[in-house]
Write an enzyme that holds these catalytic residues in place. Sequence first.
Site, PDB file in Angstrom:
ATOM      1  N   ASN A  14       0.840  -1.210   0.000  1.00 36.04           N
ATOM      2  CA  ASN A  14       0.000   0.000   0.000  1.00 36.04           C
ATOM      3  C   ASN A  14       0.871   1.254   0.000  1.00 36.04           C
ATOM      4  OD1 ASN A  14      -3.044  -0.447   0.146  1.00 36.04           O
ATOM      5  ND2 ASN A  14      -2.290  -1.971   1.599  1.00 36.04           N
ATOM      6  N   HIS A 109      -7.873  -0.924   6.438  1.00 35.99           N
ATOM      7  CA  HIS A 109      -8.148  -2.242   7.016  1.00 35.99           C
ATOM      8  C   HIS A 109      -8.878  -3.065   5.967  1.00 35.99           C
ATOM      9  CE1 HIS A 109      -8.707  -5.231  10.100  1.00 35.99           C
ATOM     10  NE2 HIS A 109      -9.985  -5.313   9.758  1.00 35.99           N
TER      11      HIS A 109
HETATM   12  C1  GAR Z   1      -3.143  -4.781   4.027  1.00 33.62           C
HETATM   13  O1  GAR Z   1      -4.042  -5.738   3.554  1.00 33.62           O
HETATM   14  C2  GAR Z   1      -3.811  -3.889   5.057  1.00 33.62           C
HETATM   15  O2  GAR Z   1      -5.162  -3.633   4.765  1.00 33.62           O
HETATM   16  C3  GAR Z   1      -3.680  -4.721   6.310  1.00 33.62           C
HETATM   17  O3  GAR Z   1      -2.389  -5.249   6.229  1.00 33.62           O
HETATM   18  C4  GAR Z   1      -2.034  -5.434   4.855  1.00 33.62           C
HETATM   19  C5  GAR Z   1      -0.697  -4.768   4.634  1.00 33.62           C
HETATM   20  O4  GAR Z   1      -0.211  -5.033   3.325  1.00 33.62           O
HETATM   21  N1  GAR Z   1      -3.861  -3.902   7.483  1.00 33.62           N
HETATM   22  C6  GAR Z   1      -4.491  -4.326   8.591  1.00 33.62           C
HETATM   23  O5  GAR Z   1      -4.918  -5.448   8.730  1.00 33.62           O
HETATM   24  C7  GAR Z   1      -4.630  -3.276   9.670  1.00 33.62           C
HETATM   25  N2  GAR Z   1      -5.515  -3.712  10.707  1.00 33.62           N
HETATM   26  P1  GAR Z   1       0.950  -4.142   2.720  1.00 33.62           P
HETATM   27  O6  GAR Z   1       2.077  -4.129   3.755  1.00 33.62           O
HETATM   28  O7  GAR Z   1       1.358  -4.874   1.476  1.00 33.62           O
HETATM   29  O8  GAR Z   1       0.407  -2.772   2.465  1.00 33.62           O
END
Ligand code: GAR
Length: 217
Positions: A14, A109
């Site tokens: 992200n 999230h």
């Molecule tokens: C993402 O899916 C985000 O929505 C989730 O962690 C992942 C991180 O991926 N966040 C949560 O669960 C927060 N409660 P990334 O490191 O590739 O962005």
Amino acid sequence: MKSIVILISGRGSNMEAIVQRCAAEAWPARVAAVISNRADAAGLQFAQSHGIETAVAAHKAYASREDFDAALAEVIDAFAPDLVVLAGFMRILGPAFVRRFEGRMLNIHPSLLPAFPGLHTHQRAIEAGCKLAGATVHFVTPELDHGPIVLQSVVPLLADDDAAALAARVLATEHRIYPQAVRWFVEGLLRIERGVVRHVGGESQLLACLHGEGGTG
Ligand code: GAR
């Protein structure tokens, strides 16, 4: 020019999406720093290779949550950000920390909040028999995965989905809605009224991808 600090704990996809859209669309903003609570977070390498400053505030080095929060806030404040972006930052932040960045801290999230805050989101949605899933970008409040909703994406939850398949479908939409939400913030287009976020130009705050992977239907 607004200054953005992004907090990660791992992969950082992200964060990558935000960095890339910020550059490609010439936002009135720059990503001043990427900060992780884990020195081995893969996303730190991407940030460094794009000339973005990185820092590590290792939660394990602090005796209490309050001590960690205070140290992290100090690292963040050194970059004087207008916006703090939690992008897969997997530490619970205490109320004092959240108050310090109130109204200028976003989180994403991978569920349709207020459903399924916390961990194992996708598995819980499958076990609940949900037919829809998605992701939520929201302003951060002291309650975990809770706060005024900026944007949501919706995808179908298919009968043969396992958690990994569902996570991948949701993640593809995260990469679309998180940069959009951050852009709206840095362009000053968001207002919070009685706990509800409005886009001042009336843009849709819903991305519905119900007919195929990248669709908009
Ligand atoms: C993402 O899916 C985000 O929505 C989730 O962690 C992942 C991180 O991926 N966040 C949560 O669960 C927060 N409660 P990334 O490191 O590739 O962005």
